[in-house]
Design an enzyme around this catalytic site. Structure first.
Site, PDB file in Angstrom:
ATOM      1  N   SER A 224       0.855  -1.188   0.000  1.00 39.95           N
ATOM      2  CA  SER A 224       0.000   0.000   0.000  1.00 39.95           C
ATOM      3  C   SER A 224       0.897   1.247   0.000  1.00 39.95           C
ATOM      4  O   SER A 224       1.807   1.329  -0.835  1.00 39.95           O
ATOM      5  CB  SER A 224      -0.936  -0.059   1.210  1.00 39.95           C
ATOM      6  OG  SER A 224      -1.932   0.920   1.125  1.00 39.95           O
ATOM      7  N   ARG A 293     -13.199   6.659   8.320  1.00 39.75           N
ATOM      8  CA  ARG A 293     -12.773   5.264   8.347  1.00 39.75           C
ATOM      9  C   ARG A 293     -13.788   4.354   7.658  1.00 39.75           C
ATOM     10  O   ARG A 293     -13.415   3.342   7.068  1.00 39.75           O
ATOM     11  CB  ARG A 293     -12.541   4.819   9.798  1.00 39.75           C
ATOM     12  CG  ARG A 293     -11.952   3.444   9.924  1.00 39.75           C
ATOM     13  CD  ARG A 293     -10.576   3.340   9.273  1.00 39.75           C
ATOM     14  NE  ARG A 293      -9.896   2.113   9.600  1.00 39.75           N
ATOM     15  CZ  ARG A 293      -8.620   1.865   9.343  1.00 39.75           C
ATOM     16  NH1 ARG A 293      -7.870   2.776   8.732  1.00 39.75           N
ATOM     17  NH2 ARG A 293      -8.066   0.724   9.661  1.00 39.75           N
ATOM     18  N   ASP A 437      -8.637  -5.510  -5.866  1.00 39.83           N
ATOM     19  CA  ASP A 437      -8.263  -4.253  -5.193  1.00 39.83           C
ATOM     20  C   ASP A 437      -8.899  -3.078  -5.939  1.00 39.83           C
ATOM     21  O   ASP A 437      -8.650  -2.889  -7.129  1.00 39.83           O
ATOM     22  CB  ASP A 437      -6.728  -4.133  -5.204  1.00 39.83           C
ATOM     23  CG  ASP A 437      -6.201  -2.990  -4.343  1.00 39.83           C
ATOM     24  OD1 ASP A 437      -6.966  -2.054  -4.031  1.00 39.83           O
ATOM     25  OD2 ASP A 437      -5.010  -3.051  -3.972  1.00 39.83           O
ATOM     26  N   HIS A 471      -7.906  -4.736  -1.407  1.00 34.69           N
ATOM     27  CA  HIS A 471      -6.636  -4.110  -1.040  1.00 34.69           C
ATOM     28  C   HIS A 471      -6.016  -4.759   0.195  1.00 34.69           C
ATOM     29  O   HIS A 471      -4.796  -4.854   0.309  1.00 34.69           O
ATOM     30  CB  HIS A 471      -6.862  -2.616  -0.804  1.00 34.69           C
ATOM     31  CG  HIS A 471      -5.608  -1.851  -0.547  1.00 34.69           C
ATOM     32  ND1 HIS A 471      -4.604  -1.747  -1.488  1.00 34.69           N
ATOM     33  CD2 HIS A 471      -5.170  -1.172   0.544  1.00 34.69           C
ATOM     34  CE1 HIS A 471      -3.610  -1.036  -0.982  1.00 34.69           C
ATOM     35  NE2 HIS A 471      -3.926  -0.674   0.240  1.00 34.69           N
ATOM     36  N   ASP A 472      -6.852  -5.183   1.131  1.00 34.25           N
ATOM     37  CA  ASP A 472      -6.348  -5.769   2.383  1.00 34.25           C
ATOM     38  C   ASP A 472      -5.721  -7.152   2.219  1.00 34.25           C
ATOM     39  O   ASP A 472      -5.264  -7.730   3.211  1.00 34.25           O
ATOM     40  CB  ASP A 472      -7.482  -5.857   3.417  1.00 34.25           C
ATOM     41  CG  ASP A 472      -7.594  -4.585   4.269  1.00 34.25           C
ATOM     42  OD1 ASP A 472      -6.776  -3.663   4.064  1.00 34.25           O
ATOM     43  OD2 ASP A 472      -8.487  -4.532   5.114  1.00 34.25           O
TER      44      ASP A 472
END
Lengths: 490, 490
Positions: A224, A293, A437, A471-472
């Protein structure tokens, strides 16, 4: 600005008065006319009253032990102040965007043993909000954010390597950032903190390496934003970086990812508690952080994962926006009804007091500003130290990975990115991307690979992962991400 | 809820006091210590002071002429109250989620000529925030939201068809919604308005059709939320709908799209001006609306479009967050620096006073609740009127489009969706999807097609469009979307 502040202040004061009156009258009205209830909204005020009433820490540089109730999410664990080391740089430090920091601290942790010749160092770079606590240590046994990837026999094999992870400049877990005290004023920097770049983060890390007597890295590794730093380390210090690992990163932030970070910054800065960044002696912008968040979480995962994990399941009858409720979950409301909503809500709630809002803004902006195309580098006065390939080579130099087809419409900036990346053309590089992602889409991974190869880098490895973690994936897929990294480093 | 309100109110009042004090002291501090300026944040307060000071209309049921400065975006044009017709339903109207409306209005406009046998009617359904003004009319010459698709020789050919478009129940452009006056109290409904469903919107439209003596639709046509209504019309009144057009819609809202709408609702409801929905006699939640629209805009377009349109171009030197600025665009700030940011900012700014915040919440929620799988329908007490196919048929019944491969992992709910869609198995249906759509992804289009075919519908046409316009393709791609619709209807 003084002008517009003056213009607004009277109206704002008048509004505050009106709002206070309105609140009281709504309370009175509620008893009479059954004003609908919104526990998901009341949650913000309840959190605020909890902060005001209790010793619940506002953000500070001495974070408490991380909570362990974040479910299946990888916790961004935070070290206690005694569990990390600090490098103090006592002299002025020149930043990319013209200002200097009078001095700075870098918090860091290490794993494994430094070899006598100091040639086994891996510098591990973090994503946006992570601390230096990448894995548990004797002094801080809490799980780190890359716990499963660091240790004997793991992806970063501590039997072989000496791993260093730092909290970045601009961060809030021990390194100098907006929540730090400005030595020239004795007050929190707040938004008087200068804009920092990914390059500044890396240059500060190399001052730490200098202090440790480490001249050359075995590898620069990151995911990232950490992948941006990993590439930047190779660019700034090509003679000091032997290998680069870039996982789910980019060499050039796209407008799509800037848009998603812009949305987060906008909701955070609109929280009145943010107060232009000067909240350290007052209530923190916890609502803005929670909302930011939630948006970030949407970009970290993927729709297909949620299809499998949540589908259209309804929330538990006993919770609604974190507040107990007597309502049946079968009666829809304007507050969360679906499990996916309570998941986002929970992610925001968990994060909103854990991380400094100004750090989020500064580091998020640093990501937007990252651009390794040659014209962008030259605008910053950054001249490559290596011989550039001739622009006429570009048409011949493209060599696509066997694993992906040439793009239907190559990005117009690809040659410029190749020119910028010429600086790292001799450094073996692993690029790893994830098809699900949405923050750093797979097209950006392919672009990076194409540009590196166009720049003449003949040692680019490229892996593209499937799966639904978005993405994680870099935090979760130990088998594939870990395997690729371990293979590349060995 | 009374309990938690009582709990919070004193802390809240205390906070308001503290904030008022802090604001004054920051003003004083600004003069002494050069507090950084944030024009993108001041913009909210400046907008508020403009609303307070001027006659700039807060949202009402009599919207002013739409602005025409929204650049290349398709304007969601609004009719003047004299330019649309209103059907008034004087008696109680049963809603899906148990409550009734004592009466309701439906605003509508028409194009073309109703045939003597009333067999040429196309009911056009709108997306979330659109009015009945789909195209210009003699009484309202302003461009409509589907201007290029309606008229002689166009996709909805007014030489042949009589096109009706309504503002949905829950909306704010002439139809009954939360901003309407509750006849039983004489006050705005606000959040005492009942939760409405896509089915309710359609049932109300059919009351209008009844009043016009239209027994059977030539076609039910819609995009985005309009596609949900289009399918729902076929489901509720299979004998009254001859053809269905579903463009970039879904038969079952996914957790990914619920997540994105949840984020919008959360930021809107966190705006103190929202005041649990009771803002009609006060300032509207313009900041929350702006932030929500920014998030929505991200879901309406696509990264590839922004790559082409904005790339990493910087904003104009003379604007920052809508406020003139003397700063050089080359010095990064925490406010917008990139053109993509000012684009999102502008989209939010344009929208934030044009649409009713409560309507946004209610209609957004109605989209989340939409689910045509049989178990979901049965939970609502909705029994199909037609003979269901035997569940044992499902394994044989899948017949994939020639244009897409069978999914690698078929969604577990596909048979349930097929069971739900059995109700429309005999209605010819056009499904149109866009590969760059992130809000209603192409997988959902394929799922709809597969489920319709699995249900035994042998007259399903499916087109999948490329291009970079994402979800908004239905507003922009006259050639391909218009062509497919025209072909299907002729």
């Amino acid at each position: 600005m003084i002008k517009s502040t003056a213009l607004v202040a009277p109206a704002f004061r008048q509004l505050l008065k009106r709002r206070a009156i309105r609140w009281s009258s709504s309370c009175a009205a509620a008893a009479q006319t059954h004003t609908p209830s919104f526990p998901c909204v009341d949650a913000h005020a309840i959190r605020e009253s909890r902060i005001l009433a209790s010793s619940l820490p506002r953000f500070s540089q001495t974070p408490s032990t991380p909570s362990t109730d974040s479910g299946p999410e990888p916790p961004y664990a935070r070290p206690s102040p005694l569990s990390y080391k600090v490098y103090h740089h006592p002299s002025p430090f020149q930043l990319t965007y013209s200002e200097t920091l009078p001095s700075f601290d870098i918090a860091y942790e290490t794993w494994g043993t430094l070899s006598p010749t100091r040639d086994n160092v891996i510098l591990l770079h973090t994503g946006l909000s992570a601390s230096s606590h990448a894995a548990s240590t004797p002094s801080n046994p809490a799980q780190g954010w890359w716990e499963q990837f660091i240790g004997p026999g793991k992806a970063l094999d501590t039997d072989q390597f000496f791993v260093i992870c730092t909290n970045v400049i601009g961060g809030c877990y021990g390194s100098t950032g907006p929540s730090s005290i400005d030595p020239t004023t004795g007050k929190h920097y707040a938004t008087r903190f200068p804009i920092v770049s990914i390059f500044d983060m890396v240059k500060a890390q190399f001052k730490l390496l200098d202090s440790l007597g480490v001249n050359r890295l075995y590898a620069s590794v990151g995911s990232s934003m950490g992948a941006m730093q990993s590439l930047a380390a190779g660019w700034l210090f090509p003679e000091r970086v032997s290998k680069i690992v870039s996982i789910s990163g980019t060499a050039r932030s796209s407008p799509g990812s800037i848009a998603m970070r812009h949305a987060q910054r906008s909701v955070l800065m609109a929280d009145p508690n943010w107060n232009k960044g000067f909240y350290y002696d007052d209530l923190p912008p916890h609502t803005g952080m929670k909302l930011a968040r939630q948006i970030a979480t949407i970009t970290y995962r993927s729709g297909p994962e949620w299809d499998l994990r949540f589908g259209r399941k309804l929330r538990d009858a006993n919770t609604s926006g974190g507040v107990p409720s007597d309502e049946s979950p079968r009666t829809p409301t304007l507050c969360p009804d679906f499990l996916i909503e309570t998941y986002l809500d929970h992610q925001g709630e968990q994060f909103c007091l854990k991380y400094d809002a100004n750090s989020l803004l500064y580091i998020s902006k640093a990501m937007d500003l990252f651009d390794l195309t040659l014209p962008a580098l030259e605008q910053l006065g950054m001249r490559p130290s290596q011989q550039l390939f001739s622009p006429s080579d570009t048409s011949q130099a493209v060599s696509h990975s066997k694993s992906h087809l040439p793009p239907a419409r190559p990005a117009p900036h690809l040659p410029e990115l190749a020119e910028g990346l010429n600086q790292v053309a001799s450094i073996p590089t692993l690029v790893l991307g994830v098809q699900s992602d949405i923050l750093f889409p797979v097209e950006q991974q392919r672009e990076l690979v194409d540009a590196l190869r166009m720049a003449g880098n003949s040692q680019v490895s490229y892996f593209e992962l499937g799966g639904v973690w978005g993405h994680d994936t870099f935090l979760l897929d130990v088998l594939n991400v870990g395997g690729a990294v371990r293979g590349f480093l060995s």
